[in-house]
Scaffold this active site. Structure first.
Site, PDB file in Angstrom:
ATOM      1  N   CYS A 118      -2.051   6.688 -20.385  1.00 41.96           N
ATOM      2  CA  CYS A 118      -1.144   5.230 -19.967  1.00 41.96           C
ATOM      3  C   CYS A 118       0.186   5.838 -20.967  1.00 41.96           C
ATOM      4  O   CYS A 118       0.405   6.777 -20.918  1.00 41.96           O
ATOM      5  CB  CYS A 118      -1.207   4.958 -21.939  1.00 41.96           C
ATOM      6  SG  CYS A 118      -0.304   3.228 -22.746  1.00 41.96           S
ATOM      7  N   CYS A 131      -2.845   5.671 -29.713  1.00 41.84           N
ATOM      8  CA  CYS A 131      -4.380   6.735 -29.141  1.00 41.84           C
ATOM      9  C   CYS A 131      -2.740   7.964 -30.254  1.00 41.84           C
ATOM     10  O   CYS A 131      -1.591   7.236 -30.343  1.00 41.84           O
ATOM     11  CB  CYS A 131      -3.756   6.886 -28.260  1.00 41.84           C
ATOM     12  SG  CYS A 131      -5.310   4.970 -27.461  1.00 41.84           S
ATOM     13  N   CYS A 210      -2.439  -1.864 -21.349  1.00 41.54           N
ATOM     14  CA  CYS A 210      -2.650  -0.851 -22.499  1.00 41.54           C
ATOM     15  C   CYS A 210      -4.390  -1.018 -21.946  1.00 41.54           C
ATOM     16  O   CYS A 210      -4.863  -1.090 -22.307  1.00 41.54           O
ATOM     17  CB  CYS A 210      -2.770  -1.909 -23.485  1.00 41.54           C
ATOM     18  SG  CYS A 210      -3.950  -0.909 -25.625  1.00 41.54           S
ATOM     19  N   GLN A 326     -18.011  -4.751 -34.651  1.00 40.30           N
ATOM     20  CA  GLN A 326     -17.226  -3.035 -33.979  1.00 40.30           C
ATOM     21  C   GLN A 326     -16.641  -3.357 -32.731  1.00 40.30           C
ATOM     22  O   GLN A 326     -16.703  -4.436 -31.756  1.00 40.30           O
ATOM     23  CB  GLN A 326     -19.027  -2.486 -33.174  1.00 40.30           C
ATOM     24  CG  GLN A 326     -20.044  -2.397 -34.789  1.00 40.30           C
ATOM     25  CD  GLN A 326     -19.023  -1.521 -35.795  1.00 40.30           C
ATOM     26  OE1 GLN A 326     -17.538  -0.776 -35.345  1.00 40.30           O
ATOM     27  NE2 GLN A 326     -20.091  -1.255 -36.207  1.00 40.30           N
ATOM     28  N   PHE A 355     -25.132  -4.227 -46.686  1.00 40.47           N
ATOM     29  CA  PHE A 355     -23.395  -4.562 -46.273  1.00 40.47           C
ATOM     30  C   PHE A 355     -24.138  -4.877 -44.549  1.00 40.47           C
ATOM     31  O   PHE A 355     -23.023  -4.902 -43.887  1.00 40.47           O
ATOM     32  CB  PHE A 355     -22.735  -2.994 -46.549  1.00 40.47           C
ATOM     33  CG  PHE A 355     -22.483  -2.340 -47.135  1.00 40.47           C
ATOM     34  CD1 PHE A 355     -21.292  -2.890 -47.936  1.00 40.47           C
ATOM     35  CD2 PHE A 355     -23.326  -1.311 -47.622  1.00 40.47           C
ATOM     36  CE1 PHE A 355     -20.897  -1.964 -48.900  1.00 40.47           C
ATOM     37  CE2 PHE A 355     -23.491  -0.781 -49.208  1.00 40.47           C
ATOM     38  CZ  PHE A 355     -21.571  -1.597 -49.758  1.00 40.47           C
ATOM     39  N   ASN A 360     -25.525  -7.264 -37.803  1.00 38.36           N
ATOM     40  CA  ASN A 360     -25.488  -6.347 -36.694  1.00 38.36           C
ATOM     41  C   ASN A 360     -27.462  -5.738 -36.267  1.00 38.36           C
ATOM     42  O   ASN A 360     -27.234  -5.214 -35.269  1.00 38.36           O
ATOM     43  CB  ASN A 360     -24.127  -5.881 -36.284  1.00 38.36           C
ATOM     44  CG  ASN A 360     -24.602  -4.615 -35.304  1.00 38.36           C
ATOM     45  OD1 ASN A 360     -24.378  -5.269 -34.275  1.00 38.36           O
ATOM     46  ND2 ASN A 360     -23.871  -3.778 -35.359  1.00 38.36           N
ATOM     47  N   GLU A 376     -24.736  -8.949 -48.437  1.00 37.64           N
ATOM     48  CA  GLU A 376     -23.575  -8.675 -47.649  1.00 37.64           C
ATOM     49  C   GLU A 376     -22.482  -9.429 -49.513  1.00 37.64           C
ATOM     50  O   GLU A 376     -23.301 -10.186 -49.489  1.00 37.64           O
ATOM     51  CB  GLU A 376     -23.372  -9.256 -46.793  1.00 37.64           C
ATOM     52  CG  GLU A 376     -22.274  -9.488 -46.048  1.00 37.64           C
ATOM     53  CD  GLU A 376     -20.787  -8.802 -46.079  1.00 37.64           C
ATOM     54  OE1 GLU A 376     -19.765  -8.690 -46.422  1.00 37.64           O
ATOM     55  OE2 GLU A 376     -21.875  -7.718 -45.661  1.00 37.64           O
ATOM     56  N   ASP A 430     -24.120   0.347 -44.328  1.00 33.73           N
ATOM     57  CA  ASP A 430     -23.105   0.553 -43.171  1.00 33.73           C
ATOM     58  C   ASP A 430     -22.043  -0.387 -43.895  1.00 33.73           C
ATOM     59  O   ASP A 430     -21.959  -1.094 -43.634  1.00 33.73           O
ATOM     60  CB  ASP A 430     -23.612  -0.880 -42.199  1.00 33.73           C
ATOM     61  CG  ASP A 430     -21.977  -0.572 -41.032  1.00 33.73           C
ATOM     62  OD1 ASP A 430     -21.841   0.445 -40.980  1.00 33.73           O
ATOM     63  OD2 ASP A 430     -22.733  -1.557 -40.341  1.00 33.73           O
ATOM     64  N   CYS A 468     -18.105   5.012 -41.729  1.00 31.11           N
ATOM     65  CA  CYS A 468     -16.915   4.906 -40.381  1.00 31.11           C
ATOM     66  C   CYS A 468     -15.471   5.839 -41.514  1.00 31.11           C
ATOM     67  O   CYS A 468     -14.707   4.882 -41.238  1.00 31.11           O
ATOM     68  CB  CYS A 468     -16.285   3.026 -40.710  1.00 31.11           C
ATOM     69  SG  CYS A 468     -15.455   2.778 -41.876  1.00 31.11           S
TER      70      CYS A 468
END
Length: 513
Positions: A118, A131, A210, A326, A355, A360, A376, A430, A468
């Site tokens: 980029c 990034c 981008c 996601q 969660f 998903n 959740e 998750d 994450c």
């Protein structure tokens, strides 16, 4: 996508993303064979004396800063430097034990240094801050993240997995189906800027393309700037959120939802400009956000549904553009497949998905288990998950287990609440970045105080934890392994965000005995 059940060490997947498990006792952090090896680095004490001002870079931290040491042992973090390089840096911050600076010269360049994909990436003034690792070969980025996962598990949780899973990898470019783009009309320049913030700055980067966004969205940045320029409300529209969905019945990009945050009501002329833009760009649908996330609504109702597909399980997942999904759909499809394969649900078993969000993992689990409970914290997401489950159950061409959902504050879990949710054979966890400490602590308390286990409650025999944040995963893993009676059987990195410092991961915990 296929998943070989005969060979437990290999998963065969679509070209969009890859997933393989390394044999027990091996490390997945070695660089791929087609990459040049890093030059051998002698021990610190045996290093040749460098000329004044030059530094030998030993490693890379998770902010993509090269890490070097001065002769006196003081650590220097260097933006733009890579392991194996000999560099000079402009130091702009000094503390007692460390310094921070920016690369200025390279005497010896790393063979893993690549040309960024980029033009807006770099150390120059105005460079985009979206990034951090485009100067490092994509596969080497994955090795860095895998090592970060291992280091966190050991140093924070004192946990070593029995088997290291090879990282899940996917496309390095055009993967980002969700983004929050800042919008700013700059009166001095007489134009609008739309994009991510500049590196270490609150200013919006002057971006024309981008390459991590889908090609269609990247090509839309300049037309979007022209659109905002033309609007009467250009001074009061601070943000455009992008959420892309699949074309119906496919995993190809179809719907591009653009959520315009506007601080004042839009006039009819501006609404007309938005409609004209959508008409000129197939797939675009405008959503308006006058206040908080709950105020988001479609500009025009008669548009295709925003959804993504999980074809391995026959699942279609509708969502609103501000719902959590996601960012990388290519990786998500492989991640769901790997998580469920590792969970190894057997017929007749009950599973809890903690969660669960929109479902998903819950909905694919419903195609395998006799019963699934999704839990959740958000009532809104639970309601949406119920709707998604009902629609998919009705359209299912395969058996579908009983699926229930409940809303609960999972950051305030207690042993009594855990027992009240009933016995489950397996768990899928998750959590957000904060992790699942209260859940892991309640499970540990039940292990250490068996008298709290009422109504025949027993702990799950296997837990698959999708994370994450490697630091909170490591903290929770320490509880599960050292206080709750589990061992960490598998762990591996998931490269959900190529070219960034974000580390997604997956770990498996099995009940001892």
């Amino acid at each position: 996508m296929t998943d070989s059940l005969d060979n437990k060490d290999t998963l065969t997947t679509s070209p969009a993303a890859t997933d393989a498990a390394a044999p027990a006792g091996t490390s997945a952090t070695a660089l791929p064979a087609d990459l040049p090896a890093l030059p051998d680095q002698p021990a610190v004490s045996a290093r040749p004396v460098l000329e004044p001002g030059w530094l030998a870079v030993d490693s890379l931290d998770l902010d993509a800063q090269g890490v070097a040491r001065r002769d006196d042992g003081k650590v220097v973090f260097i933006d733009g430097a890579l392991p194996g390089e000999i560099v000079r840096a402009n130091v702009h911050r000094k503390k007692n034990n460390w310094e921070q600076g920016q690369l200025t010269d390279i005497r010896r360049e790393s063979p893993l240094r690549v040309r960024p994909g980029c033009p807006h990436f770099g150390l120059h003034a105005g460079a985009c801050g979206g990034c951090k690792m485009q100067h490092l070969h994509a596969s080497a980025q994955v090795a860095v993240k895998q090592r970060a996962l291992e280091d966190n598990l050991w140093h924070l949780g004192k946990v070593r997995p029995n088997t290291l899973l090879r990282p899940i990898e996917g496309p390095a470019w055009h993967y980002r189906y969700r983004a929050r783009l800042s919008v700013r009309y700059v009166q001095k320049k007489g134009t609008t800027l739309i994009g991510f913030h500049e590196r270490k700055s609150r200013y919006v980067a002057d971006m024309e393309i981008c390459p991590v966004l889908p090609k269609t969205v990247s090509a839309m940045l300049m037309p979007l700037r022209a659109l905002i320029d033309s609007m009467d409300a250009r001074l009061t529209c601070p943000q455009i959120e992008v959420a892309c969905g699949d074309a119906a019945g496919t995993t190809q990009l179809g719907v591009i939802a653009l959520v315009l945050r506007h601080l004042e009501p839009l006039g009819e002329a501006d609404r007309g400009r938005l409609r004209d833009f959508a008409a000129a760009h197939p797939g675009v649908q405008w959503w308006l956000q006058p206040k908080g996330p709950n105020t988001v609504h479609l500009l025009d109702e008669a548009v295709p549904a925003l959804a993504y597909e999980l074809p391995e399980f026959g699942i279609t997942m509708p969502f609103r553009p501000t719902d959590f999904t996601q960012v990388n759909p290519h990786i998500n499809r492989v991640l769901v497949t790997r998580a469920l394969r590792l969970l190894d649900v057997q017929p007749g078993e009950r599973v809890i998905d903690w969660f669960c969000g929109l479902g998903n993992f819950t909905l694919p689990l419903a195609t395998l288990a006799a019963e699934v409970l999704g839990i959740e914290g958000s009532e809104t997401l639970v309601a949406r998950a119920r709707q998604n489950a009902a629609a998919n159950r009705q359209a299912a061409s395969r058996p579908w287990g009983r699926t229930d959902f409940v809303a609960r504050n999972l950051f305030e879990m207690t042993p009594a609440m855990l027992v009240a949710d009933g016995r489950a054979d397996r768990w899928l966890v998750d959590p957000p970045r904060e992790g699942a400490f209260a859940l892991a602590k309640a499970l540990a308390d039940l292990h250490q105080q068996p008298e709290l286990r009422t109504d025949g409650w027993t702990p799950p025999k296997r837990i698959v934890y999708v994370s994450c944040n490697p630091a909170t995963l490591a903290r929770d893993a320490g509880l599960l392994v050292h206080q709750a009676g589990y061992r960490c059987s598998f762990a591996g990195a998931v490269n959900m965000f190529p070219h960034t410092a974000h580390v997604e991961s997956i770990a498996v915990f099995d009940l001892e005995g």
